[in-house]
Motif scaffolding. Sequence first.
Motif, PDB file in Angstrom:
ATOM      1  N   TRP A 166      41.348  29.911  52.821  1.00 34.68           N
ATOM      2  CA  TRP A 166      41.732  30.770  51.715  1.00 34.68           C
ATOM      3  C   TRP A 166      41.561  30.035  50.385  1.00 34.68           C
ATOM      4  O   TRP A 166      41.778  28.824  50.297  1.00 34.68           O
ATOM      5  CB  TRP A 166      43.188  31.195  51.852  1.00 34.68           C
ATOM      6  N   LYS A 167      41.188  30.773  49.348  1.00 26.16           N
ATOM      7  CA  LYS A 167      41.053  30.215  48.007  1.00 26.16           C
ATOM      8  C   LYS A 167      41.648  31.196  47.004  1.00 26.16           C
ATOM      9  O   LYS A 167      41.359  32.401  47.054  1.00 26.16           O
ATOM     10  CB  LYS A 167      39.575  29.977  47.686  1.00 26.16           C
ATOM     11  N   LYS A 168      42.468  30.673  46.099  1.00 26.17           N
ATOM     12  CA  LYS A 168      43.033  31.534  45.071  1.00 26.17           C
ATOM     13  C   LYS A 168      41.947  31.911  44.068  1.00 26.17           C
ATOM     14  O   LYS A 168      41.145  31.079  43.658  1.00 26.17           O
ATOM     15  CB  LYS A 168      44.179  30.845  44.340  1.00 26.17           C
ATOM     16  N   ILE A 169      41.921  33.190  43.686  1.00 27.07           N
ATOM     17  CA  ILE A 169      40.958  33.673  42.710  1.00 27.07           C
ATOM     18  C   ILE A 169      41.718  34.185  41.494  1.00 27.07           C
ATOM     19  O   ILE A 169      42.951  34.034  41.403  1.00 27.07           O
ATOM     20  CB  ILE A 169      40.057  34.777  43.306  1.00 27.07           C
ATOM     21  N   ALA A 170      41.012  34.779  40.567  1.00 26.82           N
ATOM     22  CA  ALA A 170      41.660  35.301  39.360  1.00 26.82           C
ATOM     23  C   ALA A 170      42.740  36.314  39.728  1.00 26.82           C
ATOM     24  O   ALA A 170      42.553  37.154  40.616  1.00 26.82           O
ATOM     25  CB  ALA A 170      40.622  35.951  38.453  1.00 26.82           C
ATOM     26  N   ASP A 171      43.879  36.204  39.053  1.00 19.59           N
ATOM     27  CA  ASP A 171      44.956  37.169  39.273  1.00 19.59           C
ATOM     28  C   ASP A 171      44.465  38.588  38.970  1.00 19.59           C
ATOM     29  O   ASP A 171      43.621  38.801  38.090  1.00 19.59           O
ATOM     30  CB  ASP A 171      46.143  36.870  38.368  1.00 19.59           C
ATOM     31  N   PHE A 172      45.032  39.524  39.681  1.00 17.86           N
ATOM     32  CA  PHE A 172      44.796  40.935  39.389  1.00 17.86           C
ATOM     33  C   PHE A 172      45.111  41.199  37.923  1.00 17.86           C
ATOM     34  O   PHE A 172      46.143  40.761  37.407  1.00 17.86           O
ATOM     35  CB  PHE A 172      45.675  41.785  40.302  1.00 17.86           C
ATOM     36  N   ALA A 173      44.219  41.900  37.224  1.00 15.26           N
ATOM     37  CA  ALA A 173      44.374  42.077  35.779  1.00 15.26           C
ATOM     38  C   ALA A 173      45.328  43.199  35.393  1.00 15.26           C
ATOM     39  O   ALA A 173      45.763  43.281  34.242  1.00 15.26           O
ATOM     40  CB  ALA A 173      43.010  42.327  35.139  1.00 15.26           C
ATOM     41  N   GLY A 174      45.649  44.068  36.339  1.00 15.26           N
ATOM     42  CA  GLY A 174      46.647  45.090  36.066  1.00 15.26           C
ATOM     43  C   GLY A 174      48.046  44.524  36.241  1.00 15.26           C
ATOM     44  O   GLY A 174      48.233  43.323  36.476  1.00 15.26           O
ATOM     45  N   SER A 175      49.044  45.370  36.143  1.00 16.74           N
ATOM     46  CA  SER A 175      50.428  44.919  36.308  1.00 16.74           C
ATOM     47  C   SER A 175      50.711  44.594  37.768  1.00 16.74           C
ATOM     48  O   SER A 175      50.087  45.134  38.697  1.00 16.74           O
ATOM     49  CB  SER A 175      51.389  46.004  35.812  1.00 16.74           C
ATOM     50  N   ALA A 176      51.655  43.673  38.009  1.00 15.18           N
ATOM     51  CA  ALA A 176      52.092  43.364  39.368  1.00 15.18           C
ATOM     52  C   ALA A 176      52.639  44.643  40.001  1.00 15.18           C
ATOM     53  O   ALA A 176      53.382  45.390  39.365  1.00 15.18           O
ATOM     54  CB  ALA A 176      53.149  42.267  39.330  1.00 15.18           C
ATOM     55  N   ARG A 177      52.295  44.883  41.284  1.00 16.34           N
ATOM     56  CA  ARG A 177      52.650  46.169  41.894  1.00 16.34           C
ATOM     57  C   ARG A 177      52.699  46.108  43.405  1.00 16.34           C
ATOM     58  O   ARG A 177      52.176  45.179  44.031  1.00 16.34           O
ATOM     59  CB  ARG A 177      51.646  47.237  41.465  1.00 16.34           C
ATOM     60  N   THR A 178      53.288  47.133  43.981  1.00 18.58           N
ATOM     61  CA  THR A 178      53.286  47.351  45.422  1.00 18.58           C
ATOM     62  C   THR A 178      52.644  48.705  45.713  1.00 18.58           C
ATOM     63  O   THR A 178      52.464  49.535  44.816  1.00 18.58           O
ATOM     64  CB  THR A 178      54.708  47.357  46.003  1.00 18.58           C
ATOM     65  N   SER A 179      52.316  48.912  46.978  1.00 21.39           N
ATOM     66  CA  SER A 179      51.890  50.226  47.482  1.00 21.39           C
ATOM     67  C   SER A 179      50.699  50.809  46.744  1.00 21.39           C
ATOM     68  O   SER A 179      50.612  52.021  46.510  1.00 21.39           O
ATOM     69  CB  SER A 179      53.058  51.219  47.433  1.00 21.39           C
ATOM     70  N   ALA A 180      49.762  49.945  46.336  1.00 19.27           N
ATOM     71  CA  ALA A 180      48.522  50.393  45.716  1.00 19.27           C
ATOM     72  C   ALA A 180      47.518  50.779  46.804  1.00 19.27           C
ATOM     73  O   ALA A 180      47.801  50.683  48.005  1.00 19.27           O
ATOM     74  CB  ALA A 180      47.952  49.278  44.834  1.00 19.27           C
ATOM     75  N   VAL A 181      46.329  51.213  46.400  1.00 22.68           N
ATOM     76  CA  VAL A 181      45.222  51.421  47.330  1.00 22.68           C
ATOM     77  C   VAL A 181      44.080  50.499  46.922  1.00 22.68           C
ATOM     78  O   VAL A 181      43.980  50.092  45.752  1.00 22.68           O
ATOM     79  CB  VAL A 181      44.713  52.873  47.371  1.00 22.68           C
ATOM     80  N   ALA A 182      43.226  50.176  47.883  1.00 23.02           N
ATOM     81  CA  ALA A 182      42.080  49.313  47.603  1.00 23.02           C
ATOM     82  C   ALA A 182      40.893  49.760  48.444  1.00 23.02           C
ATOM     83  O   ALA A 182      41.059  50.294  49.545  1.00 23.02           O
ATOM     84  CB  ALA A 182      42.418  47.853  47.899  1.00 23.02           C
ATOM     85  N   PHE A 183      39.699  49.552  47.912  1.00 18.99           N
ATOM     86  CA  PHE A 183      38.463  49.831  48.643  1.00 18.99           C
ATOM     87  C   PHE A 183      37.352  49.007  48.015  1.00 18.99           C
ATOM     88  O   PHE A 183      37.526  48.421  46.932  1.00 18.99           O
ATOM     89  CB  PHE A 183      38.124  51.328  48.609  1.00 18.99           C
ATOM     90  N   SER A 184      36.214  48.935  48.665  1.00 18.44           N
ATOM     91  CA  SER A 184      35.057  48.241  48.099  1.00 18.44           C
ATOM     92  C   SER A 184      33.892  49.211  47.992  1.00 18.44           C
ATOM     93  O   SER A 184      33.689  50.067  48.865  1.00 18.44           O
ATOM     94  CB  SER A 184      34.668  47.039  48.949  1.00 18.44           C
ATOM     95  N   ALA A 185      33.133  49.084  46.914  1.00 16.00           N
ATOM     96  CA  ALA A 185      31.956  49.921  46.662  1.00 16.00           C
ATOM     97  C   ALA A 185      31.106  49.226  45.610  1.00 16.00           C
ATOM     98  O   ALA A 185      31.634  48.553  44.724  1.00 16.00           O
ATOM     99  CB  ALA A 185      32.361  51.316  46.181  1.00 16.00           C
ATOM    100  N   ASN A 186      29.801  49.389  45.720  1.00 20.09           N
ATOM    101  CA  ASN A 186      28.910  48.849  44.684  1.00 20.09           C
ATOM    102  C   ASN A 186      29.073  47.337  44.507  1.00 20.09           C
ATOM    103  O   ASN A 186      28.999  46.817  43.393  1.00 20.09           O
ATOM    104  CB  ASN A 186      29.155  49.551  43.356  1.00 20.09           C
ATOM    105  N   ASN A 187      29.344  46.635  45.622  1.00 19.21           N
ATOM    106  CA  ASN A 187      29.500  45.171  45.621  1.00 19.21           C
ATOM    107  C   ASN A 187      30.687  44.684  44.796  1.00 19.21           C
ATOM    108  O   ASN A 187      30.699  43.542  44.312  1.00 19.21           O
ATOM    109  CB  ASN A 187      28.220  44.491  45.117  1.00 19.21           C
ATOM    110  N   LYS A 188      31.685  45.544  44.659  1.00 16.12           N
ATOM    111  CA  LYS A 188      32.916  45.159  43.978  1.00 16.12           C
ATOM    112  C   LYS A 188      34.116  45.674  44.772  1.00 16.12           C
ATOM    113  O   LYS A 188      33.996  46.603  45.574  1.00 16.12           O
ATOM    114  CB  LYS A 188      32.960  45.720  42.555  1.00 16.12           C
ATOM    115  N   GLY A 189      35.264  45.060  44.520  1.00 15.20           N
ATOM    116  CA  GLY A 189      36.506  45.555  45.096  1.00 15.20           C
ATOM    117  C   GLY A 189      37.296  46.312  44.052  1.00 15.20           C
ATOM    118  O   GLY A 189      37.281  45.938  42.858  1.00 15.20           O
ATOM    119  N   TYR A 190      37.973  47.379  44.476  1.00 19.05           N
ATOM    120  CA  TYR A 190      38.729  48.228  43.544  1.00 19.05           C
ATOM    121  C   TYR A 190      40.183  48.321  44.001  1.00 19.05           C
ATOM    122  O   TYR A 190      40.462  48.516  45.192  1.00 19.05           O
ATOM    123  CB  TYR A 190      38.122  49.623  43.474  1.00 19.05           C
ATOM    124  N   VAL A 191      41.085  48.198  43.038  1.00 19.41           N
ATOM    125  CA  VAL A 191      42.521  48.297  43.308  1.00 19.41           C
ATOM    126  C   VAL A 191      43.136  49.205  42.249  1.00 19.41           C
ATOM    127  O   VAL A 191      42.857  49.051  41.048  1.00 19.41           O
ATOM    128  CB  VAL A 191      43.204  46.916  43.261  1.00 19.41           C
TER     129      VAL A 191
END
Length: 360
Positions: A166-191
């Motif tokens: 495991w390697k730490k990457i850039a923090d999520f740029a939105g606010s800290a949160r729970t119960s979000a959704v995530a998916f990948s498309a177009n060679n990127k990840g979305y949250v």
Amino acid sequence: MIHLSFRFRSAKNPQPTTVSSETSLIPVSAHKKNQQRINWALGLVCLGWSGFLIGCNNSSTVSTLGDWTVKSALDGVARSGASSFVINNIAYLGTGIDTRSQLLQDFWSYDPARNAWSQKANFGGVARNLGVGFSVGAKGYIGTGSDVNGDRLKDFWEYDVATNAWKKIADFAGSARTSAVAFSANNKGYVGTGNDGNYLKDFWAYNPATNSWAQTSGYGGAKREGAVAFVIDNKAYVGTGNSSGTTQRDWFMYDAAADTWTQKLDFTTDQSTIARSYGVAFAINGKGYITLGNGSNSQVVWQYDPATDTWATMGTFEGATRTFAVGFAIGNKGYVTTGSSGGARYDDLWDFDPTIEQSI
């Protein structure tokens, strides 16, 4: 065998109920053939009296396609609120909360070809619950959620299958949160969506090439937590969830290339059991599937066809009803594992084949 598969359109654009037929390739016994004849006759009666008989004008269908098979249980402890992703036909799952309300860091992989689990390096961040996961290429990513103190998190971690590290990457740029959704498309990840103390509808894209987050267009519907998402032909479909105590009926498609949300047909009264929160979703062979979660008749399996923007029922989930489970797809099958019901936590694993008749 002839199946009557009713599909419903939205009240926003009502269409006549249609009937499709499919022929089963599975050998059946004489007793089963007699039962099929009875089912066929009952189906004809329903068609003749649709709008009068309850069984004909709601979302219950005569179709029995969509079968579940129990597979090897998770080798780790039973849990809910876990995060997962799939890389090269192997599922990866970890974190969550166990029956003693202890948060978890352990991490596992499941190989459907061997029907076996293997333990991997523990998740690199702090133990957490209700985070999200996605994969881009040969790397997996897990982040957000809440820690042992109930504090919401925004850190993100990358998992390298080749090195099991495991390697730490850039923090999520939105606010800290729970119960979000995530998916990948177009060679990127979305949250996006979730809860940071308030319900949210913002979305953010992670670019592994630059290790950076950028805000994208916000979800087209209401703010929410506990939604589901799946991707078909590089288009993401997002819906359900809870907003201020109300389960949501809207349904949107996201085009990552254009960064646009398009509203699809809302769920109608006949499709009321699609509305739920904390369910699971996955996509197989160009169709999406939703089941479980908080909602009425939550074990019903709903199939979404993006080509026609219609929903149909596909039997019922055969395990225990639950929320906060994990769903994913590998090959031609969908999978559901973990989750909770009251104080109970689950470690069972089920696979779903939409082409096989469900055994009742």
